[in-house]
Design a protein around this motif. Structure first.
Motif, PDB file in Angstrom:
ATOM      1  N   GLY A   1      -2.681   1.669  -8.309  1.00 18.27           N
ATOM      2  CA  GLY A   1      -2.029   1.103  -9.339  1.00 18.27           C
ATOM      3  C   GLY A   1      -3.010   1.152 -10.660  1.00 18.27           C
ATOM      4  O   GLY A   1      -2.357   1.508 -11.827  1.00 18.27           O
ATOM      5  N   HIS A   2      -4.072   1.170 -10.488  1.00 19.47           N
ATOM      6  CA  HIS A   2      -5.172   1.390 -11.488  1.00 19.47           C
ATOM      7  C   HIS A   2      -5.080   2.815 -12.044  1.00 19.47           C
ATOM      8  O   HIS A   2      -4.978   2.992 -13.487  1.00 19.47           O
ATOM      9  CB  HIS A   2      -6.533   1.199 -10.978  1.00 19.47           C
ATOM     10  N   HIS A   3      -5.051   3.840 -11.078  1.00 19.60           N
ATOM     11  CA  HIS A   3      -4.708   5.283 -11.756  1.00 19.60           C
ATOM     12  C   HIS A   3      -3.305   5.442 -12.158  1.00 19.60           C
ATOM     13  O   HIS A   3      -3.424   6.499 -13.102  1.00 19.60           O
ATOM     14  CB  HIS A   3      -5.551   6.135 -10.556  1.00 19.60           C
ATOM     15  N   ARG A   4      -2.437   4.797 -11.599  1.00 15.21           N
ATOM     16  CA  ARG A   4      -1.237   5.032 -12.191  1.00 15.21           C
ATOM     17  C   ARG A   4      -1.069   4.643 -13.566  1.00 15.21           C
ATOM     18  O   ARG A   4      -0.502   5.382 -14.385  1.00 15.21           O
ATOM     19  CB  ARG A   4      -0.066   4.288 -11.158  1.00 15.21           C
TER      20      ARG A   4
ATOM     21  N   LEU B   1       0.789  -1.345  -0.036  1.00 11.70           N
ATOM     22  CA  LEU B   1       0.056  -0.078   0.064  1.00 11.70           C
ATOM     23  C   LEU B   1       0.827   1.316  -0.102  1.00 11.70           C
ATOM     24  O   LEU B   1       0.733   2.301  -0.915  1.00 11.70           O
ATOM     25  CB  LEU B   1      -0.932   0.047   1.251  1.00 11.70           C
ATOM     26  N   LEU B   2       2.033   1.207   0.852  1.00 13.46           N
ATOM     27  CA  LEU B   2       2.727   2.432   0.804  1.00 13.46           C
ATOM     28  C   LEU B   2       3.740   2.579  -0.385  1.00 13.46           C
ATOM     29  O   LEU B   2       3.866   3.789  -0.973  1.00 13.46           O
ATOM     30  CB  LEU B   2       3.644   2.391   1.990  1.00 13.46           C
ATOM     31  N   GLN B   3       4.180   1.591  -0.971  1.00 14.75           N
ATOM     32  CA  GLN B   3       4.838   1.581  -2.187  1.00 14.75           C
ATOM     33  C   GLN B   3       4.090   1.822  -3.295  1.00 14.75           C
ATOM     34  O   GLN B   3       4.499   2.642  -4.204  1.00 14.75           O
ATOM     35  CB  GLN B   3       5.424  -0.004  -2.560  1.00 14.75           C
ATOM     36  N   ALA B   4       2.817   1.521  -3.261  1.00 14.03           N
ATOM     37  CA  ALA B   4       1.873   1.905  -4.416  1.00 14.03           C
ATOM     38  C   ALA B   4       1.843   3.411  -4.506  1.00 14.03           C
ATOM     39  O   ALA B   4       1.903   4.043  -5.569  1.00 14.03           O
ATOM     40  CB  ALA B   4       0.505   1.250  -4.336  1.00 14.03           C
ATOM     41  N   HIS B   5       1.813   3.897  -3.243  1.00 12.85           N
ATOM     42  CA  HIS B   5       1.791   5.329  -3.564  1.00 12.85           C
ATOM     43  C   HIS B   5       2.979   6.147  -3.663  1.00 12.85           C
ATOM     44  O   HIS B   5       2.860   7.142  -4.374  1.00 12.85           O
ATOM     45  CB  HIS B   5       1.041   6.002  -1.953  1.00 12.85           C
ATOM     46  N   VAL B   6       3.939   5.396  -3.185  1.00 12.38           N
ATOM     47  CA  VAL B   6       5.381   6.256  -3.324  1.00 12.38           C
ATOM     48  C   VAL B   6       5.646   6.228  -4.974  1.00 12.38           C
ATOM     49  O   VAL B   6       6.080   7.147  -5.511  1.00 12.38           O
ATOM     50  CB  VAL B   6       6.405   5.468  -2.608  1.00 12.38           C
ATOM     51  N   ASP B   7       5.341   5.070  -5.364  1.00 17.37           N
ATOM     52  CA  ASP B   7       5.498   4.843  -7.175  1.00 17.37           C
ATOM     53  C   ASP B   7       4.904   5.893  -7.833  1.00 17.37           C
ATOM     54  O   ASP B   7       5.128   6.315  -8.893  1.00 17.37           O
ATOM     55  CB  ASP B   7       5.281   3.613  -7.487  1.00 17.37           C
ATOM     56  N   TYR B   8       3.450   5.813  -7.380  1.00 16.58           N
ATOM     57  CA  TYR B   8       2.450   6.828  -8.133  1.00 16.58           C
ATOM     58  C   TYR B   8       2.923   8.284  -8.056  1.00 16.58           C
ATOM     59  O   TYR B   8       2.914   8.907  -8.935  1.00 16.58           O
ATOM     60  CB  TYR B   8       0.924   6.666  -7.582  1.00 16.58           C
ATOM     61  N   ILE B   9       3.371   8.620  -6.650  1.00 15.43           N
ATOM     62  CA  ILE B   9       3.753   9.831  -6.428  1.00 15.43           C
ATOM     63  C   ILE B   9       4.861  10.424  -7.247  1.00 15.43           C
ATOM     64  O   ILE B   9       5.102  11.293  -7.912  1.00 15.43           O
ATOM     65  CB  ILE B   9       3.713  10.284  -5.063  1.00 15.43           C
ATOM     66  N   ALA B  10       5.805   9.459  -7.469  1.00 11.30           N
ATOM     67  CA  ALA B  10       6.938   9.499  -7.924  1.00 11.30           C
ATOM     68  C   ALA B  10       6.920   9.771  -9.735  1.00 11.30           C
ATOM     69  O   ALA B  10       7.336  10.766 -10.401  1.00 11.30           O
ATOM     70  CB  ALA B  10       8.265   8.603  -8.171  1.00 11.30           C
ATOM     71  N   ASP B  11       5.853   9.200 -10.041  1.00 16.04           N
ATOM     72  CA  ASP B  11       5.476   9.220 -11.602  1.00 16.04           C
ATOM     73  C   ASP B  11       4.806  10.749 -11.681  1.00 16.04           C
ATOM     74  O   ASP B  11       5.184  11.386 -12.754  1.00 16.04           O
ATOM     75  CB  ASP B  11       4.609   8.290 -11.899  1.00 16.04           C
ATOM     76  N   ILE B  12       4.011  11.030 -10.901  1.00 16.37           N
ATOM     77  CA  ILE B  12       3.275  12.293 -10.888  1.00 16.37           C
ATOM     78  C   ILE B  12       4.408  13.532 -10.947  1.00 16.37           C
ATOM     79  O   ILE B  12       4.214  14.475 -11.614  1.00 16.37           O
ATOM     80  CB  ILE B  12       2.368  12.434 -10.104  1.00 16.37           C
ATOM     81  N   ARG B  13       5.378  13.153  -9.897  1.00 13.91           N
ATOM     82  CA  ARG B  13       6.482  14.431 -10.027  1.00 13.91           C
ATOM     83  C   ARG B  13       7.190  14.597 -11.233  1.00 13.91           C
ATOM     84  O   ARG B  13       7.671  15.758 -11.466  1.00 13.91           O
ATOM     85  CB  ARG B  13       7.297  14.102  -8.763  1.00 13.91           C
TER      86      ARG B  13
END
Length: 175
Positions: A162-165, A10-22
Motif C-alpha cells: 500500500g505504501h508503494h501504491r 495481503l493478496l488484495q493489496a497486490h491485486v490492487d497494486y497490479i491493477a494500478d500499474i497495468r
C-alpha cells in the motif's frame, strides 16, 4: 490481526497494486522524479521483497528457528508496526541495496507483474499453512525493523504494498 484476516488483505493489496500499474502508459510506468524509483522500479522492489520470503516458508520450522531464533515478545499490532516503520523512515532509513530495483522498462511490465502476482499467491498459500501460534513464535529479519514475527512480517507486507501504491499514485497525479 489473525492470519485468516491478514492473508486476504495481503493478496488484495497486490491485486490492487497490479491493477494500478497495468493502467499506466509507458511514460508513466518508466518515469520518476530525480532520485526516486519509477513505478516499474517500485514493482521490481516489491517483487524482490516478497520473493526473498518465499524460501523461508519452505524451510522446516526447526531450520527457521535455528537460523533466525524464536520470538521473545508478543507480536505488535498493525498500527504499532506501521508507526515503528514510519519512524525508521523519518530517521533516514532506506531500503538496503539488495532490495534496490533494476532498471525496468515498459517491455518488462507484463512479465514483472505476472511474477509479482504469482509470488504473492505462493506466499499467501505457504503462510496459510501456519498456525496462529507459529505466526507469533517464529521470526524473520527485516532490514529496518530488525527481528519481526511472521505475523508482523505479513502485516508489514500488506502495509508495504500500500505504501508503494500510494507513492505511485502521487507520482502519477503530480506529473
Amino acid at each position: 490481526m489473525t492470519g485468516p484476516e491478514i492473508l486476504p488483505l495481503l493478496l488484495q493489496a497486490h491485486v490492487d497494486y497490479i491493477a494500478d500499474i497495468r493502467q499506466l502508459d509507458a511514460a508513466q510506468f518508466e518515469s520518476a522524479p530525480e532520485g526516486k524509483w519509477s513505478p516499474g522500479e517500485q514493482t521490481d522492489h516489491l517483487l524482490t521483497s516478497i520473493k526473498l520470503m518465499v524460501p523461508a516458508f519452505k524451510l522446516p520450522k526447526l531450520v527457521l528457528r535455528q537460523r533466525f531464533g524464536k520470538a521473545n515478545r508478543p507480536s505488535r499490532s498493525y498500527d504499532d508496526l506501521v508507526a515503528r516503520y514510519q519512524e525508521k523512515l523519518k530517521l533516514g532509513g532506506k531500503s538496503p541495496e539488495r532490495f534496490a530495483p533494476a532498471k525496468i522498462t515498459v517491455a518488462d511490465r507484463d512479465a514483472l507483474l505476472e511474477k509479482l502476482e504469482k509470488t504473492a499467491e505462493k506466499l499467501v498459500k505457504l503462510v496459510g499453512k501456519w498456525s496462529e501460534a507459529d505466526l507469533d513464535a517464529y521470526i524473520l529479519p527485516h532490514p529496518l525493523l530488525g527481528k519481526v514475527t511472521i505475523r508482523e512480517m505479513m502485516m508489514f507486507t500488506v502495509y508495504h504494498v500500500g505504501h508503494h501504491r500510494n507513492i505511485v499514485q502521487r507520482m502519477v497525479n503530480e506529473a
